[in-house]
Enzyme design. Structure first.
Site, mmCIF file in Angstrom:
data_model
loop_
_atom_site.group_PDB
_atom_site.id
_atom_site.type_symbol
_atom_site.label_atom_id
_atom_site.label_comp_id
_atom_site.label_asym_id
_atom_site.label_seq_id
_atom_site.Cartn_x
_atom_site.Cartn_y
_atom_site.Cartn_z
ATOM 1 N N TYR A 6 -1.682 -0.321 11.223
ATOM 2 C CA TYR A 6 -1.899 -1.014 9.946
ATOM 3 C C TYR A 6 -0.715 -0.800 9.008
ATOM 4 C CZ TYR A 6 -3.318 -1.420 5.054
ATOM 5 O OH TYR A 6 -3.334 -1.726 3.712
ATOM 6 N N THR A 33 0.817 -1.219 0.000
ATOM 7 C CA THR A 33 0.000 0.000 0.000
ATOM 8 C C THR A 33 0.852 1.272 0.000
ATOM 9 O OG1 THR A 33 -1.497 1.277 1.416
ATOM 10 C CG2 THR A 33 -0.126 -0.321 2.517
ATOM 11 N N ASP A 34 0.258 2.347 -0.507
ATOM 12 C CA ASP A 34 0.944 3.652 -0.459
ATOM 13 C C ASP A 34 1.079 4.168 0.973
ATOM 14 O OD1 ASP A 34 -1.749 4.303 -0.027
ATOM 15 O OD2 ASP A 34 -1.869 5.787 -1.637
ATOM 16 N N GLU A 35 0.319 3.579 1.905
ATOM 17 C CA GLU A 35 0.349 4.082 3.286
ATOM 18 C C GLU A 35 1.697 3.860 3.952
ATOM 19 O OE1 GLU A 35 -2.905 3.716 5.850
ATOM 20 O OE2 GLU A 35 -4.369 3.784 4.247
ATOM 21 N N LYS A 82 2.154 -3.375 7.478
ATOM 22 C CA LYS A 82 2.378 -3.578 6.036
ATOM 23 C C LYS A 82 3.847 -3.261 5.694
ATOM 24 C CE LYS A 82 -0.237 -4.535 3.186
ATOM 25 N NZ LYS A 82 -0.799 -5.836 2.686
HETATM 26 P P1 NAD Z 1 -10.186 -6.856 2.703
HETATM 27 O O1 NAD Z 1 -10.144 -6.522 4.158
HETATM 28 O O2 NAD Z 1 -11.411 -6.534 1.920
HETATM 29 O O3 NAD Z 1 -9.918 -8.417 2.499
HETATM 30 C C1 NAD Z 1 -8.921 -9.117 3.212
HETATM 31 C C2 NAD Z 1 -9.163 -10.609 3.017
HETATM 32 O O4 NAD Z 1 -8.111 -11.321 3.684
HETATM 33 C C3 NAD Z 1 -10.488 -11.091 3.604
HETATM 34 O O5 NAD Z 1 -11.141 -11.950 2.683
HETATM 35 C C4 NAD Z 1 -10.068 -11.849 4.860
HETATM 36 O O6 NAD Z 1 -10.956 -12.909 5.192
HETATM 37 C C5 NAD Z 1 -8.704 -12.378 4.433
HETATM 38 N N1 NAD Z 1 -7.831 -12.665 5.591
HETATM 39 C C6 NAD Z 1 -7.594 -11.851 6.661
HETATM 40 N N2 NAD Z 1 -6.757 -12.477 7.526
HETATM 41 C C7 NAD Z 1 -6.443 -13.677 6.979
HETATM 42 C C8 NAD Z 1 -5.618 -14.742 7.378
HETATM 43 N N3 NAD Z 1 -4.926 -14.704 8.533
HETATM 44 N N4 NAD Z 1 -5.525 -15.837 6.571
HETATM 45 C C9 NAD Z 1 -6.209 -15.900 5.409
HETATM 46 N N5 NAD Z 1 -7.027 -14.913 4.985
HETATM 47 C C10 NAD Z 1 -7.138 -13.810 5.744
HETATM 48 O O7 NAD Z 1 -8.899 -6.158 2.082
HETATM 49 P P2 NAD Z 1 -8.712 -5.431 0.676
HETATM 50 O O8 NAD Z 1 -9.145 -4.030 0.788
HETATM 51 O O9 NAD Z 1 -9.229 -6.301 -0.394
HETATM 52 O O10 NAD Z 1 -7.113 -5.405 0.603
HETATM 53 C C11 NAD Z 1 -6.386 -6.506 0.091
HETATM 54 C C12 NAD Z 1 -4.904 -6.206 0.154
HETATM 55 O O11 NAD Z 1 -4.619 -5.036 -0.585
HETATM 56 C C13 NAD Z 1 -4.380 -5.955 1.566
HETATM 57 O O12 NAD Z 1 -3.129 -6.572 1.677
HETATM 58 C C14 NAD Z 1 -4.253 -4.445 1.658
HETATM 59 O O13 NAD Z 1 -3.223 -4.071 2.534
HETATM 60 C C15 NAD Z 1 -3.909 -4.098 0.220
HETATM 61 N N6 NAD Z 1 -4.328 -2.761 -0.227
HETATM 62 C C16 NAD Z 1 -5.623 -2.359 -0.048
HETATM 63 C C17 NAD Z 1 -6.000 -1.102 -0.520
HETATM 64 C C18 NAD Z 1 -7.423 -0.613 -0.366
HETATM 65 O O14 NAD Z 1 -7.696 0.551 -0.668
HETATM 66 N N7 NAD Z 1 -8.360 -1.429 0.074
HETATM 67 C C19 NAD Z 1 -5.069 -0.278 -1.157
HETATM 68 C C20 NAD Z 1 -3.761 -0.731 -1.303
HETATM 69 C C21 NAD Z 1 -3.397 -1.979 -0.847
HETATM 70 O O1 TDX Z 2 -15.670 7.527 8.357
HETATM 71 C C1 TDX Z 2 -14.654 7.907 7.736
HETATM 72 N N1 TDX Z 2 -14.452 9.253 7.548
HETATM 73 C C2 TDX Z 2 -13.345 9.752 6.914
HETATM 74 O O2 TDX Z 2 -13.199 10.974 6.778
HETATM 75 C C3 TDX Z 2 -13.673 6.985 7.211
HETATM 76 C C4 TDX Z 2 -13.849 5.509 7.396
HETATM 77 C C5 TDX Z 2 -12.584 7.510 6.558
HETATM 78 N N2 TDX Z 2 -12.408 8.852 6.418
HETATM 79 C C6 TDX Z 2 -11.215 9.358 5.713
HETATM 80 C C7 TDX Z 2 -9.902 8.823 6.219
HETATM 81 C C8 TDX Z 2 -9.043 8.852 4.962
HETATM 82 O O3 TDX Z 2 -8.512 10.160 4.792
HETATM 83 O O4 TDX Z 2 -11.325 8.919 4.371
HETATM 84 C C9 TDX Z 2 -10.042 8.565 3.847
HETATM 85 C C10 TDX Z 2 -10.055 7.116 3.428
HETATM 86 O O5 TDX Z 2 -10.200 6.344 4.606
HETATM 87 P P1 TDX Z 2 -10.185 4.731 4.560
HETATM 88 O O6 TDX Z 2 -11.235 4.259 3.614
HETATM 89 O O7 TDX Z 2 -10.217 4.243 5.962
HETATM 90 O O8 TDX Z 2 -8.814 4.461 3.850
HETATM 91 P P2 TDX Z 2 -7.303 4.800 4.244
HETATM 92 O O9 TDX Z 2 -7.124 5.031 5.681
HETATM 93 O O10 TDX Z 2 -6.842 5.908 3.326
HETATM 94 O O11 TDX Z 2 -6.629 3.406 3.846
HETATM 95 C C11 TDX Z 2 -7.029 2.714 2.651
HETATM 96 O O12 TDX Z 2 -6.143 2.903 1.595
HETATM 97 C C12 TDX Z 2 -4.914 2.242 1.669
HETATM 98 C C13 TDX Z 2 -7.275 1.230 2.908
HETATM 99 O O13 TDX Z 2 -8.142 1.074 3.989
HETATM 100 C C14 TDX Z 2 -5.994 0.520 3.121
HETATM 101 O O14 TDX Z 2 -6.214 -0.884 3.200
HETATM 102 C C15 TDX Z 2 -5.067 0.782 1.984
HETATM 103 O O15 TDX Z 2 -3.832 0.240 2.259
#
Ligand code: NAD
Ligand code: TDX
Length: 348
Positions: free
Chosen positions: A148, A123-125, A152
């Site tokens: 988190y 992730t970019d985080e 990562k």
């Molecule tokens: P998500 O929370 O929707 O899904 C995570 C999945 O992993 C779920 O199906 C959960 O059951 C499974 N899981 C959790 N713990 C586990 C374990 N111990 N063993 C096996 N399975 C397990 O997450 P997402 O948003 O789809 O993100 C997927 C990946 O992408 C993550 O690694 C996250 O860090 C990365 N990522 C997410 C975002 C975003 O905006 N959502 C952005 C950049 C990177």
């Molecule tokens: O209720 C809210 N109000 C609000 O202002 C929530 C849930 C979020 N926010 C803000 C926080 C962030 O600035 O919105 C932005 C996005 O929040 P999230 O959806 O929680 O994402 P973020 O914290 O940016 O992280 C996400 O992007 C990178 C994903 O959850 C991560 O899994 C990924 O790695």
């Protein structure tokens, strides 16, 4: 190719499994997922009967299970993680267990089998907040702000060490914020869309002027598919669009799309250590293997809003099923308090 996908029942993983099955007729996909609150087999209901697809319920921290599955695979695409920043602030233990120990368990297995590729989805985080006017490339320092992103970043370090020390054919991807169908409504966009649909307040942390690079999940999965085939081992690739939107702009756009009043926007207490801005320099991926986001944010957001509006049963099951306790604790009570504050002429 036989591909082991971890976390394929989650948001991004489920889109990726669907993309693999649709675009690679000869692939075999094993989806290893623990089915935490975020895992939902409904996300892949349309793939369940495909003979090339297999679901295994299990934990990436289970070394024996992971060794067995990896021995039957040519490549791994590793999504499984605890993924929500707010949850990591409430209780970070599962984040270090899955994101760090789980990744370590996969890497230990990976060094013992003849894999062709191990794609670690990060992730970019991990870079922390990026000052205005600057974009971070893959050589940027890691300065994670939340438990988190610290977990990562730790997993990224393990991946690089295993690639160098043991020759694990791994690469790392670091994407911006994803959005699209099937995203759990604790994340910002699905949370505000589903709140707006129910005429609930849209909680914006702090002043709502935090900047994110919103990447449609299908664009992200296309980049991952390309990197699985053509990414270089040992390398890191940023995946983003180069566009910037504040959370307030996004909330306003969602309300306009749904024809709901802007007065639903409600400024609430900020998230601790809230990163002000993420901004990825993606020149590396843009030039080789050559990828650009294809989905404009306005179009992707409209389609996403339509998807949530058209799937009230999915949203209802997720919100009031596995997610219910957390949702009520963190959002409903807070929104009710806010609504009371607003009625009493408080902050808006
Ligand atoms: P998500 O929370 O929707 O899904 C995570 C999945 O992993 C779920 O199906 C959960 O059951 C499974 N899981 C959790 N713990 C586990 C374990 N111990 N063993 C096996 N399975 C397990 O997450 P997402 O948003 O789809 O993100 C997927 C990946 O992408 C993550 O690694 C996250 O860090 C990365 N990522 C997410 C975002 C975003 O905006 N959502 C952005 C950049 C990177
Ligand atoms: O209720 C809210 N109000 C609000 O202002 C929530 C849930 C979020 N926010 C803000 C926080 C962030 O600035 O919105 C932005 C996005 O929040 P999230 O959806 O929680 O994402 P973020 O914290 O940016 O992280 C996400 O992007 C990178 C994903 O959850 C991560 O899994 C990924 O790695």
């Amino acid at each position: 190719m036989r591909i082991l996908v971890t976390g394929g029942a989650g948001f991004i993983g489920s889109h990726f499994v669907r993309l693999l099955l649709a675009s690679h007729p000869d692939c075999q996909v094993t989806n290893l997922d623990k089915l935490t609150y975020a895992g939902n087999l409904e996300n892949l209901a349309d793939c369940a009967e495909d003979p090339r697809y297999r679901f295994v319920k299990g934990d990436i921290c289970d070394a024996e299970l992971v060794r067995g599955l990896m021995g039957e695979s040519d490549a791994v695409v590793h999504f499984a993680a605890e993924s929500h920043v707010d949850r990591s602030i409430v209780d970070s233990a599962p984040f270090f267990e899955t994101n760090v120990r789980g990744t370590f368990t996969l890497l230990e297995a990976a060094r013992q089998v003849p894999l062709q590729r191990f794609v670690h989805v990060s992730t970019d985080e991990v870079y922390g907040p990026i000052p205005p006017g600057r974009w971070v490339n893959e050589a940027g320092a890691l300065l994670p702000s939340s438990p988190y992103s610290a977990a990562k970043a730790a997993s990224d370090m393990l991946v690089l060490a295993y690639a160098r020390t043991y020759g694990v054919p791994a690469l790392i991807t670091r994407a911006g914020n994803n959005y699209g169908p099937f995203q759990f409504p604790e994340k910002f966009i699905p949370l505000i869309v589903s709140n707006a649909l129910e005429d609930r307040p849209l909680p914006l942390y702090g002043d709502g002027l935090q900047v994110r690079d919103w990447l449609h999940v299908e664009d992200h999965c296309r980049a991952l598919d390309l990197l699985l085939e053509r990414g270089e081992r040992g390398e890191i690739y940023n995946i983003g669009t180069g566009r910037e939107h504040t959370n307030l702009e996004v909330a306003r756009a969602v309300l306009d799309l749904l024809g709901k009043p802007q007065s639903l926007i409600t400024f609430v207490e900020d998230r601790p250590a809230h990163d002000r801005r993420y901004a990825l320099d993606c020149a590396k991926l843009n030039s080789s293997p050559g990828w650009r986001a294809a989905i404009e944010f306005a179009d992707g957001l409209r389609r996403t809003v339509e998807w949530y509006a058209g799937h009230p049963e999915w949203v209802g099951r997720v919100r009031h099923g596995a997610y219910r306790e957390y949702y009520e604790r963190h959002y409903v009570r807070r929104e009710e308090t806010l609504a009371a504050m607003l009625r009493g002429g408080g902050r808006s």
